[in-house]
Design a protein around this motif. Structure first.
Motif, PDB file in Angstrom:
ATOM      1  N   GLY A 184       2.286  10.820 -10.776  1.00 25.46           N
ATOM      2  CA  GLY A 184       1.286  11.860 -10.968  1.00 25.46           C
ATOM      3  C   GLY A 184      -0.140  11.361 -11.046  1.00 25.46           C
ATOM      4  N   VAL A 185      -0.409  10.142 -10.549  1.00 25.93           N
ATOM      5  CA  VAL A 185      -1.772   9.617 -10.608  1.00 25.93           C
ATOM      6  C   VAL A 185      -2.489   9.710  -9.262  1.00 25.93           C
ATOM      7  N   LEU A 221       0.812  -1.214   0.000  1.00 26.88           N
ATOM      8  CA  LEU A 221       0.000   0.000   0.000  1.00 26.88           C
ATOM      9  C   LEU A 221       0.853   1.274   0.000  1.00 26.88           C
ATOM     10  N   PRO A 222       1.772   1.466   0.960  1.00 27.78           N
ATOM     11  CA  PRO A 222       2.580   2.686   0.904  1.00 27.78           C
ATOM     12  C   PRO A 222       3.499   2.740  -0.305  1.00 27.78           C
ATOM     13  N   LEU A 223       4.010   1.585  -0.737  1.00 24.45           N
ATOM     14  CA  LEU A 223       4.867   1.565  -1.925  1.00 24.45           C
ATOM     15  C   LEU A 223       4.076   2.010  -3.157  1.00 24.45           C
ATOM     16  N   GLY A 224       2.861   1.462  -3.315  1.00 24.42           N
ATOM     17  CA  GLY A 224       2.042   1.811  -4.466  1.00 24.42           C
ATOM     18  C   GLY A 224       1.615   3.272  -4.459  1.00 24.42           C
ATOM     19  N   LEU A 225       1.227   3.783  -3.282  1.00 28.40           N
ATOM     20  CA  LEU A 225       0.810   5.183  -3.193  1.00 28.40           C
ATOM     21  C   LEU A 225       1.991   6.130  -3.412  1.00 28.40           C
ATOM     22  N   ALA A 234      -8.060   1.255 -10.624  1.00 30.15           N
ATOM     23  CA  ALA A 234      -8.458  -0.146 -10.771  1.00 30.15           C
ATOM     24  C   ALA A 234      -7.590  -1.046  -9.903  1.00 30.15           C
ATOM     25  N   LYS A 235      -6.321  -0.724  -9.812  1.00 30.84           N
ATOM     26  CA  LYS A 235      -5.398  -1.505  -8.981  1.00 30.84           C
ATOM     27  C   LYS A 235      -5.753  -1.357  -7.503  1.00 30.84           C
ATOM     28  N   ILE A 236      -6.072  -0.136  -7.078  1.00 30.05           N
ATOM     29  CA  ILE A 236      -6.486   0.084  -5.695  1.00 30.05           C
ATOM     30  C   ILE A 236      -7.761  -0.697  -5.394  1.00 30.05           C
ATOM     31  N   LEU A 250       3.023  11.737   2.601  1.00 25.48           N
ATOM     32  CA  LEU A 250       3.813  10.527   2.377  1.00 25.48           C
ATOM     33  C   LEU A 250       4.632  10.171   3.609  1.00 25.48           C
ATOM     34  N   VAL A 251       5.189  11.187   4.276  1.00 28.31           N
ATOM     35  CA  VAL A 251       5.948  10.935   5.502  1.00 28.31           C
ATOM     36  C   VAL A 251       5.041  10.301   6.559  1.00 28.31           C
TER      37      VAL A 251
END
Length: 230
Positions: A81-82, A70-74, A159-161, A90-91
């Motif tokens: 830019g998505v 989850l954090p890696l993908g976000l 869609a991935k989320i 992010l921190v």
């Protein structure tokens, strides 16, 4: 070192994302195969208990992968830019990840005592608000209402989320099944119990049925991330 990390930030995150996905998919397959031994009535209870312990040791790596995705993908989504949340957000997200990992590994390390039960309960509850947030955010974004980008070539992220959130639902079901195992085995150690053996059989049959959907969702999530089809 700082310049190297800054230059290769996205590449490093992508590498870690692949590793996390491998642990997730491979770990779930390992637990699935080990479950056959856990519920095998023909095996001595001590051997079945050893296989259950092995299943937990495999499962902790799968859970580590799930949580890390989850954090890696976000984070990668922000760099692509998505998704718009960066900087301090992010921190904070990575700090929450550290707390989540401490709880998860604490539950694993103390899985035979009361502290482990309490930490496992906390870990379960982290998913209950997270799952609807992910699914609702993904559906809203796919309809063009944000928070994620929905332009041409960007909708794959939402869609991935969505598939990730749906997979977490299956993960919760499988976690409930493993919690049930942990409660049943101390009772079985006191002597044969046909009622509990039948309960084990039912729970593992449910787990195997949903596991197939789980793998489909995991592979679909990986497909969206790798191919970015729309």
């Amino acid at each position: 070192m700082g310049e190297f990390l800054a230059t290769n930030e996205l590449h490093i995150l992508r590498w870690l994302h692949i590793v996390a996905m491998v642990y997730w998919l491979g770990g779930e397959w390992g637990v699935f195969q080990t479950s056959y031994k856990v519920v095998n009535h023909k095996l001595p209870l001590e051997e079945r208990a050893r296989h259950m312990s092995t299943a937990y040791r495999i499962d902790i790596m799968a859970r580590t992968g799930i949580i890390s995705l989850l954090p890696l993908g976000l984070h990668m989504g922000y760099l692509w830019g998505v998704q718009p949340l960066g900087g301090g957000w992010l921190v904070a997200m990575w700090l929450l990840w550290v707390v989540w990992m401490v709880i998860t590994w604490g539950a694993f390390a103390n899985r035979t005592n009361e502290l482990g039960n309490k930490l496992a309960l906390v870990e379960d509850w982290t998913r209950y608000p997270l799952i609807p947030i992910l699914i609702i955010s993904a559906l809203s974004s796919l309809m063009g209402n944000g928070p994620f980008a929905a332009g041409e070539g960007q909708m794959w992220f939402s869609a991935k989320i969505l598939t990730y959130g749906l997979a977490l639902i299956i993960g919760v079901i499988l976690r409930i099944i493993m919690h049930e195992w942990r409660k049943i085995f101390p009772i079985l150690a006191q002597g044969p119990n046909a009622e509990l053996e039948a309960k084990l059989d039912k729970s593992i049959q449910l787990g195997r049925n949903v596991a197939y959907l789980y793998w489909v969702l995991i592979l679909t999530t990986a497909f969206f991330g790798a191919v970015k089809p729309f």
